[in-house]
Design a protein around this motif. Structure first.
Motif, PDB file in Angstrom:
ATOM      1  N   VAL A  48      11.455  14.528 -12.691  1.00 26.43           N
ATOM      2  CA  VAL A  48      10.682  14.085 -11.531  1.00 26.43           C
ATOM      3  C   VAL A  48      10.474  12.589 -11.670  1.00 26.43           C
ATOM      4  N   VAL A  49      10.912  11.828 -10.689  1.00 22.25           N
ATOM      5  CA  VAL A  49      10.710  10.376 -10.673  1.00 22.25           C
ATOM      6  C   VAL A  49       9.495  10.099  -9.792  1.00 22.25           C
ATOM      7  N   ALA A  50       8.476   9.463 -10.370  1.00 19.26           N
ATOM      8  CA  ALA A  50       7.204   9.311  -9.665  1.00 19.26           C
ATOM      9  C   ALA A  50       6.651   7.902  -9.805  1.00 19.26           C
ATOM     10  N   ALA A  61      -1.561  17.734 -15.178  1.00 18.77           N
ATOM     11  CA  ALA A  61      -1.535  19.096 -14.624  1.00 18.77           C
ATOM     12  C   ALA A  61      -0.107  19.460 -14.243  1.00 18.77           C
ATOM     13  N   PRO A  62       0.696  19.901 -15.211  1.00 16.29           N
ATOM     14  CA  PRO A  62       2.093  20.266 -14.924  1.00 16.29           C
ATOM     15  C   PRO A  62       2.174  21.351 -13.855  1.00 16.29           C
ATOM     16  N   ARG A  63       3.278  21.328 -13.113  1.00 20.67           N
ATOM     17  CA  ARG A  63       3.483  22.295 -12.035  1.00 20.67           C
ATOM     18  C   ARG A  63       3.468  23.717 -12.585  1.00 20.67           C
ATOM     19  N   ARG A  64       2.600  24.541 -12.029  1.00 22.93           N
ATOM     20  CA  ARG A  64       2.483  25.922 -12.488  1.00 22.93           C
ATOM     21  C   ARG A  64       3.543  26.801 -11.853  1.00 22.93           C
ATOM     22  N   GLY A  65       3.923  27.832 -12.571  1.00 25.38           N
ATOM     23  CA  GLY A  65       4.872  28.793 -12.038  1.00 25.38           C
ATOM     24  C   GLY A  65       6.320  28.402 -12.238  1.00 25.38           C
ATOM     25  N   ALA A  66       6.550  27.198 -12.769  1.00 29.29           N
ATOM     26  CA  ALA A  66       7.928  26.756 -12.978  1.00 29.29           C
ATOM     27  C   ALA A  66       8.454  27.314 -14.298  1.00 29.29           C
ATOM     28  N   ALA A  70       9.575  19.896 -15.826  1.00 32.01           N
ATOM     29  CA  ALA A  70      10.458  18.752 -15.613  1.00 32.01           C
ATOM     30  C   ALA A  70       9.967  17.545 -16.398  1.00 32.01           C
ATOM     31  N   SER A  71      10.899  16.756 -16.902  1.00 32.35           N
ATOM     32  CA  SER A  71      10.549  15.511 -17.566  1.00 32.35           C
ATOM     33  C   SER A  71      10.097  14.497 -16.524  1.00 32.35           C
ATOM     34  N   LEU A  72       9.089  13.721 -16.870  1.00 40.05           N
ATOM     35  CA  LEU A  72       8.541  12.736 -15.936  1.00 40.05           C
ATOM     36  C   LEU A  72       9.069  11.340 -16.239  1.00 40.05           C
ATOM     37  N   LEU A  73       9.525  10.670 -15.180  1.00 42.47           N
ATOM     38  CA  LEU A  73       9.953   9.277 -15.273  1.00 42.47           C
ATOM     39  C   LEU A  73       9.162   8.484 -14.256  1.00 42.47           C
ATOM     40  N   ILE A  74       8.397   7.515 -14.725  1.00 51.10           N
ATOM     41  CA  ILE A  74       7.606   6.673 -13.827  1.00 51.10           C
ATOM     42  C   ILE A  74       8.392   5.404 -13.496  1.00 51.10           C
ATOM     43  N   VAL A  75       8.430   5.084 -12.211  1.00 50.54           N
ATOM     44  CA  VAL A  75       8.978   3.813 -11.737  1.00 50.54           C
ATOM     45  C   VAL A  75       7.844   3.130 -10.992  1.00 50.54           C
ATOM     46  N   SER A  76       7.356   2.008 -11.528  1.00 49.48           N
ATOM     47  CA  SER A  76       6.103   1.456 -11.015  1.00 49.48           C
ATOM     48  C   SER A  76       6.036  -0.060 -11.167  1.00 49.48           C
ATOM     49  N   GLU A  77       5.153  -0.648 -10.376  1.00 51.90           N
ATOM     50  CA  GLU A  77       4.829  -2.063 -10.531  1.00 51.90           C
ATOM     51  C   GLU A  77       3.745  -2.267 -11.588  1.00 51.90           C
ATOM     52  N   GLN A  78       3.112  -1.182 -12.017  1.00 56.52           N
ATOM     53  CA  GLN A  78       2.067  -1.261 -13.042  1.00 56.52           C
ATOM     54  C   GLN A  78       2.715  -1.652 -14.368  1.00 56.52           C
TER      55      GLN A  78
END
Length: 209
Positions: A48-50, A61-66, A70-78
């Motif tokens: 998931v790219v967020a 809070a990981p997605r329930r029922g999956a 999914a591995s998280l990848l942040i793309v941000s200005e922070q």
């Protein structure tokens, strides 16, 4: 496409709050033959790219029922070191700044899909900078947040269930760790380092002594 080729494709979902950035990320990934960009509602995804806020919420809070997380990848200005470090500590697998190249984005997705971590060079440099800085403890961070809300020592102590004297000790330690002599200076420095979000409601309340 053969069954083997389909099985080797990386399923990616885009959860970026900025629709223009989300569209750009999706277009860049679709230009490569090893990515399938799809909503999570259509099936399990590998990555998931967020944006920063969404990524931190998903990490907490990981997605329930999956069947798989999914591995998280942040793309941000922070780009503050502590913000990036907090994301990594929360379980985010990869972090890119928003000016990353298409090749770096693709490499990062492949990396985190394989269970590894990926930090862009600039993000890694900022995290390294935090390693030489003193880290507030969990309790000190709570006190810091209430300081940013404008609360005095007595009220902070009441909320946290500790004595006013203990709060004073925590405040003194916080000032020392942030290298400041006043509460206002400490809050400003905490925001600069990314310990507090400048857009967070706590940082918008006038400070009190």
């Amino acid at each position: 496409m053969t069954a083997l080729a389909h099985a080797l494709r990386i399923n990616v979902s885009i959860a970026h709050h900025d629709p223009y950035v989300a569209t750009g990320i999706a277009a860049l990934l679709r230009s490569s033959t090893d990515f399938t960009v799809q909503p999570e509602s259509l099936g399990e995804v590998d990555v998931v790219v967020a944006d920063y806020s969404t990524g931190m919420l998903r990490a907490a809070a990981p997605r329930r029922g999956a069947a798989k997380v999914a591995s998280l990848l942040i793309v941000s200005e922070q780009d503050r070191g502590w913000q990036i470090r907090r994301a990594v500590d929360a379980g985010v697998r990869g972090y890119l700044l928003q000016d990353c190249s298409a090749n770096e984005l693709a490499d990062a997705v492949r990396c985190v899909a394989g269970g590894r971590r990926y930090l862009s060079r600039s993000a890694a440099d900022r995290v390294l900078d935090t390693l030489v800085q003193s880290v507030p403890t969990a309790r000190e961070f709570e006190v810091l947040q209430h300081m940013a809300c404008g609360l005095g020592n007595k009220n902070i102590g009441r909320l946290l269930g500790i004595s006013e004297g203990t709060v004073k000790t925590h405040v003194k330690t916080i000032l020392a760790k942030l290298g400041e002599q006043t509460r206002t200076g400490a809050i400003t420095e905490a925001i600069r380092r990314g310990l507090l979000d400048a857009r967070h409601p706590l940082a918008d309340v006038p400070l009190s002594a």
